[in-house]
Design an enzyme around this catalytic site. Sequence first.
Site, PDB file in Angstrom:
ATOM      1  N   ASP A 122      -0.427  14.936   6.194  1.00 29.41           N
ATOM      2  CA  ASP A 122      -1.168  13.962   4.902  1.00 29.41           C
ATOM      3  C   ASP A 122      -2.513  14.828   4.698  1.00 29.41           C
ATOM      4  OD1 ASP A 122      -2.350  12.136   3.226  1.00 29.41           O
ATOM      5  OD2 ASP A 122      -2.972  11.006   4.798  1.00 29.41           O
TER       6      ASP A 122
ATOM      7  N   SER B  91       1.107   4.389   0.757  1.00 31.21           N
ATOM      8  CA  SER B  91       0.173   5.008   1.735  1.00 31.21           C
ATOM      9  C   SER B  91       0.572   6.601   1.650  1.00 31.21           C
ATOM     10  CB  SER B  91       0.421   4.585   3.079  1.00 31.21           C
ATOM     11  OG  SER B  91       0.064   5.619   3.954  1.00 31.21           O
ATOM     12  N   GLY B  92      -0.335   7.413   1.341  1.00 31.63           N
ATOM     13  CA  GLY B  92      -0.031   8.930   1.272  1.00 31.63           C
ATOM     14  C   GLY B  92       0.420   9.248   2.829  1.00 31.63           C
ATOM     15  N   PHE B  93      -0.462   8.757   3.621  1.00 30.75           N
ATOM     16  CA  PHE B  93      -0.199   9.057   4.908  1.00 30.75           C
ATOM     17  C   PHE B  93       1.336   8.685   5.510  1.00 30.75           C
ATOM     18  CE2 PHE B  93       0.157   7.980   9.724  1.00 30.75           C
ATOM     19  CZ  PHE B  93      -0.664   8.781  10.348  1.00 30.75           C
TER      20      PHE B  93
ATOM     21  N   ASP C  21      -2.039   4.968  -3.564  1.00 30.85           N
ATOM     22  CA  ASP C  21      -3.003   5.971  -2.653  1.00 30.85           C
ATOM     23  C   ASP C  21      -2.725   7.397  -3.584  1.00 30.85           C
ATOM     24  OD1 ASP C  21      -4.382   7.746  -1.010  1.00 30.85           O
ATOM     25  OD2 ASP C  21      -3.066   7.157   0.609  1.00 30.85           O
TER      26      ASP C  21
ATOM     27  N   HIS D 111     -14.084   3.787   4.367  1.00 31.64           N
ATOM     28  CA  HIS D 111     -13.080   4.045   5.479  1.00 31.64           C
ATOM     29  C   HIS D 111     -14.058   4.350   6.658  1.00 31.64           C
ATOM     30  CE1 HIS D 111      -9.613   4.439   7.488  1.00 31.64           C
ATOM     31  NE2 HIS D 111      -9.022   5.483   6.830  1.00 31.64           N
TER      32      HIS D 111
ATOM     33  N   ARG E  20     -13.172   5.062  -3.079  1.00 35.39           N
ATOM     34  CA  ARG E  20     -13.022   5.142  -1.738  1.00 35.39           C
ATOM     35  C   ARG E  20     -13.987   6.291  -1.271  1.00 35.39           C
ATOM     36  NH1 ARG E  20      -7.540   6.056   1.743  1.00 35.39           N
ATOM     37  NH2 ARG E  20      -8.250   7.649   3.467  1.00 35.39           N
TER      38      ARG E  20
ATOM     39  N   TRP F  30       0.776  -1.256   0.161  1.00 33.55           N
ATOM     40  CA  TRP F  30       0.125  -0.076  -0.102  1.00 33.55           C
ATOM     41  C   TRP F  30       0.982   1.218   0.008  1.00 33.55           C
ATOM     42  CZ3 TRP F  30      -3.958   2.672  -1.109  1.00 33.55           C
ATOM     43  CH2 TRP F  30      -4.515   3.813  -0.111  1.00 33.55           C
TER      44      TRP F  30
HETATM   45  C1  SPV Z   1      -3.176   6.199   3.947  1.00 34.96           C
HETATM   46  O1  SPV Z   1      -2.610   5.260   4.504  1.00 34.96           O
HETATM   47  O2  SPV Z   1      -2.697   7.080   3.333  1.00 34.96           O
HETATM   48  C2  SPV Z   1      -4.560   6.207   3.778  1.00 34.96           C
HETATM   49  C3  SPV Z   1      -5.474   5.402   4.988  1.00 34.96           C
HETATM   50  O3  SPV Z   1      -4.949   6.810   3.002  1.00 34.96           O
HETATM   51  S1  SPV Z   1      -5.526   6.855   6.209  1.00 34.96           S
HETATM   52  O4  SPV Z   1      -4.387   7.304   6.792  1.00 34.96           O
HETATM   53  O5  SPV Z   1      -6.094   5.999   7.363  1.00 34.96           O
HETATM   54  O6  SPV Z   1      -6.519   7.694   5.502  1.00 34.96           O
HETATM   55 MG    MG Z   2      -4.096   8.322   2.068  1.00 35.25          MG
END
Ligand code: SPV
Ligand code: MG
Length: 274
Positions: free
Chosen positions: A38, A26-28, A65, A170, A139, A24
């Site tokens: 983020d 992930s943007g976070f 993402d 989510h 999403r 994944w």
């Molecule tokens: C990410 O991991 O970037 C997500 C999940 O989009 S969350 O951080 O929970 O939005």
């Molecule tokens: Mg994200």
Amino acid sequence: MTAMAAHNPLTACLVEEAGFDAVWASGFELSASMGVPDASILSMDEHLTMTRRMCERVSIPVIADIDTGFGNAVNVHYAVRYYVNAGAAAVVMEDKYFPKDTSLREGGRQKLVSIEEFNGKIRAALDACGDSQVVLIARTEALIAGAGLEEALFRAKAYSDAGADMILVHSKANTPGELLAFTQRWQESTPVVIVPTAYPQFDERQAEQTGKIKLVIYGNHGIRALVRSMRETFAQIRRDAGAAGTDSVIASVKDIIALQGDAHMRAIEKQYLV
Ligand code: SPV
Ligand code: MG
């Protein structure tokens, strides 16, 4: 299927090594690794470059993402083409306004775009995927925005009808209740994706039992583990005024060199260097 978050090729390698089905991107995690929120602070290019680097480094699929798609449907059309060309196996796009705020932030700015606008973005993304086989995961942040279960179901159905291959729902509730209520009411054949960060007691077996959830994404466990162990190691070295106490606990230099792809470089050296 399961995916674990990564924010660079090294962490993507660890995801692959651990046996997850996918990475994944992930943007976070990427934002955190850059020390910024983020919240659409990083540019598309920064996300894209890191995703491409991860795709180059691992053999398992990389799920990108793409946040909100970095703007409107026009931005989405360009962005998705870039991600397809970068080697992403799937893209996840969320129905929030650009610039976005992160989903799990207390008191975050969670504003949804209209269903009509998001359907346009889905159509643009599908067009940009072309015949690439890249999976489009739409999403909905309806539960995150506090818009309720009916809105989440309504949006998910609309996105599924617009052609999304999978639906990510989510939730930031600390129990799986609202998520389970969603899956119980979900009548479409479009598979459901979850990110059970806030309700970690809900495991893969329970997800499978719903019959609807086909992908579980672990959203940020890599960076959280990393922060914890770096903090502990750094503190101990400060305390001990030396590294002897941590040396056998942390990964060896040899391990890191192997993760850098040493075997590959050795093969090149053997073939071309005199
Ligand atoms: C990410 O991991 O970037 C997500 C999940 O989009 S969350 O951080 O929970 O939005
Ligand atoms: Mg994200």
